[in-house]
Design a protein around this motif. Structure first.
Motif, short mmCIF file in Angstrom:
data_model
loop_
_atom_site.label_atom_id
_atom_site.label_comp_id
_atom_site.label_asym_id
_atom_site.label_seq_id
_atom_site.Cartn_x
_atom_site.Cartn_y
_atom_site.Cartn_z
N ILE A 138 15.57 0.70 -5.06
CA ILE A 138 15.26 2.11 -5.28
C ILE A 138 15.57 2.50 -6.73
N ASP A 139 16.71 2.05 -7.24
CA ASP A 139 17.09 2.36 -8.63
C ASP A 139 16.06 1.82 -9.60
N MET A 140 15.59 0.58 -9.32
CA MET A 140 14.64 -0.06 -10.21
C MET A 140 13.30 0.70 -10.21
N LEU A 141 12.88 1.14 -9.03
CA LEU A 141 11.64 1.92 -8.95
C LEU A 141 11.78 3.22 -9.73
N ALA A 142 12.94 3.84 -9.64
CA ALA A 142 13.16 5.07 -10.39
C ALA A 142 13.09 4.78 -11.89
N LYS A 143 13.64 3.64 -12.29
CA LYS A 143 13.65 3.28 -13.71
C LYS A 143 12.24 3.09 -14.27
N VAL A 144 11.32 2.55 -13.44
CA VAL A 144 9.96 2.36 -13.94
C VAL A 144 9.08 3.58 -13.69
N GLY A 145 9.70 4.69 -13.29
CA GLY A 145 8.97 5.94 -13.23
C GLY A 145 8.11 6.12 -11.99
N VAL A 146 8.52 5.51 -10.87
CA VAL A 146 7.82 5.76 -9.61
C VAL A 146 8.45 7.02 -8.99
N PRO A 147 7.65 8.08 -8.78
CA PRO A 147 8.24 9.28 -8.20
C PRO A 147 8.63 9.07 -6.75
N ALA A 148 9.67 9.76 -6.30
CA ALA A 148 10.19 9.66 -4.92
C ALA A 148 10.40 8.22 -4.48
N PRO A 149 11.22 7.44 -5.20
CA PRO A 149 11.38 6.02 -4.86
C PRO A 149 11.93 5.78 -3.46
N GLU A 150 12.73 6.72 -2.92
CA GLU A 150 13.29 6.51 -1.58
C GLU A 150 12.17 6.45 -0.54
N ARG A 151 11.11 7.23 -0.81
CA ARG A 151 10.00 7.23 0.12
C ARG A 151 9.08 6.03 -0.17
N ARG A 152 8.89 5.73 -1.45
CA ARG A 152 7.95 4.67 -1.84
C ARG A 152 8.38 3.29 -1.35
N VAL A 153 9.68 3.03 -1.27
CA VAL A 153 10.12 1.69 -0.83
C VAL A 153 9.63 1.36 0.56
N ARG A 154 9.34 2.40 1.35
CA ARG A 154 8.88 2.13 2.72
C ARG A 154 7.37 2.00 2.80
N GLU A 155 6.68 2.14 1.68
CA GLU A 155 5.22 2.08 1.71
C GLU A 155 4.69 0.67 1.40
N TYR A 156 3.45 0.46 1.80
CA TYR A 156 2.79 -0.82 1.55
C TYR A 156 1.96 -0.72 0.27
N PRO A 157 1.67 -1.86 -0.36
CA PRO A 157 0.92 -1.81 -1.63
C PRO A 157 -0.38 -1.02 -1.56
N TYR A 158 -1.09 -1.08 -0.39
CA TYR A 158 -2.39 -0.39 -0.35
C TYR A 158 -2.22 1.13 -0.46
N GLN A 159 -1.00 1.61 -0.18
CA GLN A 159 -0.79 3.07 -0.23
C GLN A 159 -0.54 3.56 -1.65
N LEU A 160 -0.42 2.63 -2.59
CA LEU A 160 -0.13 3.02 -3.98
C LEU A 160 -1.39 2.95 -4.83
N SER A 161 -1.42 3.75 -5.89
CA SER A 161 -2.53 3.67 -6.84
C SER A 161 -2.32 2.45 -7.75
N GLY A 162 -3.36 2.10 -8.52
CA GLY A 162 -3.29 0.94 -9.40
C GLY A 162 -2.13 1.02 -10.38
N GLY A 163 -1.93 2.19 -10.97
CA GLY A 163 -0.85 2.37 -11.94
C GLY A 163 0.51 2.21 -11.28
N MET A 164 0.64 2.75 -10.06
CA MET A 164 1.91 2.65 -9.34
C MET A 164 2.20 1.20 -8.97
N ARG A 165 1.16 0.47 -8.56
CA ARG A 165 1.34 -0.95 -8.22
C ARG A 165 1.82 -1.73 -9.43
N GLN A 166 1.23 -1.42 -10.60
CA GLN A 166 1.65 -2.16 -11.78
C GLN A 166 3.10 -1.81 -12.12
N ARG A 167 3.51 -0.55 -11.85
CA ARG A 167 4.90 -0.19 -12.06
C ARG A 167 5.81 -0.98 -11.13
#
Lengths: 329, 348
Positions: A138-167
């Motif tokens: 979660i900390d690492m996701l926050a560091k690369v600028g993924v918003p709401a990392p606590e929620r994002r960790v539970r998501e699958y790659p297809y739920q993210l946009s291209g930019g978010m996946r690269q992050r």
């Protein structure tokens, strides 16, 4: 611990060949390149020039066979990576050296959550427990600028946009604060506005973590943005290598000059009347012309170019070029 | 310039159907109220990021997809209300070159069969006459007549794109739509194909609608440029004016974000926050407002309309409605000065 030398990574006369049904493909043919700690080095070239194979050789990610190393060494902190056993390589990969790829969708596993995949890095390389690893993720996701990392960790790659996946890819690659990051076309698949975000992010993280970056790209614009030194590759060989400012100010190789004058530019202060064309096409490494590979396309070729390939020689301090005319001008 | 093509209030909505009964649950606003015109011998560039509707616009004009509403007039005839027979007749004047030269050529057909197919559909020629036309088309795009008997896999990407151009031009059309025609090509080959298309435009009096995400390519080929965002054109101007003095904050940000092959150039980059919102439910008010650096309260409530603010320079933005116009420094015009940051990277 690793001893840090002034040349953290030193590729020496690397030859990565492939046995193919059509014959031997010399994908990387005698490449030498050094990267110091915290340095950003660019490798530019068109498709098939061997730039990606070089990166995959460093990490031992090529299927062998058909690939094999016909010579050379890859020294990482004075140890030859080509002599590493698979499990030594596995400990190094993602820990000391990591890599990000062009297409983040195919580089992420679609059936695991982002958290799962990121957590694994900490569990494998840092021996952390699940809960602690998740918190680190979660900390690492926050560091690369993924918003709401606590929620994002539970998501699958297809739920993210291209930019978010690269992050997410970058978060994964930098999780263990590697000494070296290999970035293979990290922004090519992204939209312009997202590309700018990722370039900014990589530059900021580089400053913070002091990671050296080997940036592989076909885009001279991206090279100009973030690298200090750049090597131009063509048919498995380095044609020219120089500090980035030198290469753009005074390119010595006709191929580099051709690349620089054949790309359209968006900056209004730069007027392009008409683009220079580099004639012909990039030859396949499995069917190279005899003699010097660039000679058939070179507008300045002389007799000796047909007979023999020039060696990469230092023409000015820190500026190496493989061209008969430029080296002896 | 006499207008060859005029597009008025073009709209394309794709219904999203979900569930067992296939009920319509949402609508993708792919193209929403796009208007522009294209003159004889002119190139109009449409530029935008993925999902902005630039390709849908191009396809709608050819009726490769059926637009929801609007008007597309080609030489004064509204294509959208034409009966099929008449449309077929008009189509020969409108051709398209696709992005992927590997996917858009049938691998089982020889180059001759590929290029003669439009002739078989639209012209009544003998075999010998067709062969001559195919050979002419090949020579025109810089290939050799003997390439006719080969198959697409024997050619490189750049050569294949030349074959696609030859196929598009063999009927001697008036309008060619290029949908990212050089995006799949290598850097050193891109210039060849771009220069070829420019040369052929002069030779054959073609009009191009050139669609691309690449601001540099668009600048090189276009006389005028339309910038698209979420299904709308947000700025439309002559190329020189657009790049030297972009008016819309989105164009401004895009231009400042393009990496430029000049390590000495000073950077005043505007980094747009977040991603392009989904065209399924575009933001209320101005579609760009959630990412805009200059957002005002009116932008959240009311959608701006396209208005001409300078000579032939139209923009869809509230900043230009009244009072002092927004006047930023041109993003890419500044020469480096002493004290500017050196390019980042490394401490070698």
């Amino acid at each position: 611990m690793w001893v840090v030398s002034s040349r953290m990574l030193s590729i020496r006369n690397l030859k990565t060949y492939f046995r193919t049904p059509k014959g031997l493909a010399r994908a990387v043919d005698g490449v030498s390149l050094d990267i110091g700690p915290g340095e950003v080095v660019g490798v530019v070239g068109e498709s098939g020039c061997g730039k990606s194979v070089m990166a995959l050789s460093i990490l031992g990610l090529l299927p062998r066979p058909p690939a094999y190393f016909a010579g050379g060494e890859i020294l990482f902190n004075d140890q030859d990576l080509l002599k590493f056993k698979p499990d030594e390589m596995r400990r190094l990969r993602g820990n000391q050296i990591s890599m990000i790829f062009q297409e983040p969708m195919s580089a992420l596993n679609p059936v695991f959550t982002v958290g799962n995949q990121l957590q694994e890095v900490f569990q494998v390389h840092r021996n952390l427990g699940r809960a602690e690893a998740l918190q680190n993720a979660i900390d690492m996701l926050a560091k690369v600028g993924v918003p709401a990392p606590e929620r994002r960790v539970r998501e699958y790659p297809y739920q993210l946009s291209g930019g978010m996946r690269q992050r997410v890819m970058i978060a994964m690659a930098l999780a263990c604060r590697p000494a070296l990051l290999l970035a293979d076309e990290p922004t090519t698949a992204l939209d312009v506005s997202i590309q700018a975000q990722i370039i900014e992010l990589m530059t900021a993280l580089k400053e913070e973590l002091d990671t050296a970056i080997l940036l592989i790209t076909h885009d001279l614009g991206v090279v100009a943005e973030i690298t200090r030194r750049v090597a131009v590759m063509y048919t498995g060989k380095i044609m020219e290598e120089a500090p980035t400012l030198d290469l753009f100010d005074a390119p010595l190789h006709p191929y580099t000059r051709g690349l620089l004058t054949s790309i359209p530019r968006a900056d209004a202060s730069f007027e392009t009347e008409s683009l220079t064309e580099i004639k012909g096409v990039v030859p396949s490494v499995a069917a190279l012309p005899p003699g010097y590979h660039f000679e058939p396309r070179c507008p300045e070729a002389i007799d000796i170019c047909r007979a023999q390939a020039p060696a990469l020689e230092e023409a000015r301090p820190g500026h190496r070029v493989a061209c008969w005319r430029a080296a002896h001008a | 310039m006499p207008e060859l093509l005029t597009v008025q209030n073009l709209v394309k909505h794709f219904p999203v159907r979900r569930g067992f009964l296939g009920r319509r649950t949402a609508v993708v606003h792919a193209v929403d109220d796009v208007s522009f015109s294209l003159g004889e011998n002119e190139t109009l560039g449409l530029v935008g990021e993925s999902g902005c509707g630039k390709t849908t616009t191009g396809f709608s004009i050819l009726r490769l997809i059926e637009p929801t509403s609007g008007e597309v007039c080609f030489r004064g005839e509204n294509i959208l209300s034409l009966p099929p027979e008449r449309l077929r007749h008009l189509r020969r004047h409108m051709q398209i070159v696709f992005q992927d030269p590997f996917g858009s050529l049938n691998p089982r057909l020889t180059v001759e069969r590929v290029i003669e197919e439009p002739l078989l559909n639209h012209e009544d020629l003998s075999g010998a006459e067709r062969r001559i036309r195919v050979q002419e088309a090949l020579v025109m795009v810089g290939l050799l007549p003997e390439h006719m008997t080969r198959f697409p896999h024997e050619f490189s990407g750049g050569q294949r794109q030349r074959i696609c151009v030859a196929r598009a031009l063999v009927l001697r059309p008036r309008l060619v739509i290029g949908d990212e025609p050089v995006s799949a090509l290598d850097v050193s080959v891109r210039a060849q194909v771009l220069n070829l298309m420019i040369r052929l435009q002069r030779q054959l009096n073609l009009s191009y609608l050139f669609i691309s995400h690449d601001l540099a390519v668009i600048r090189y080929v276009s006389h005028r440029v339309g910038v698209m965002y979420l299904g709308q054109i947000v700025e439309l101007a002559a190329t020189k004016a657009l790049y030297a003095r972009p008016l819309h904050p989105y164009t401004w940000a895009l231009l400042s974000a393009v990496p430029v092959p000049d390590p000495r150039r000073a950077r005043q980059r505007i980094i747009l926050e977040g991603d392009v919102p989904s065209p399924m439910n575009p933001p209320a008010g101005c579609r760009f407002h959630p990412r805009c650096t200059e957002v005002k309260s009116i932008c959240r409530e009311q959608a701006p309309i396209m208005r001409v603010v300078e000579d032939n320079h139209a923009v869809r933005c509230h900043l230009y409605e009244d009072g002092e116009p927004w006047n930023p420094a041109p993003p890419l015009h500044r020469k480096p000065e002493a004290g500017d940051k050196q390019p980042k990277g490394g401490n070698a």
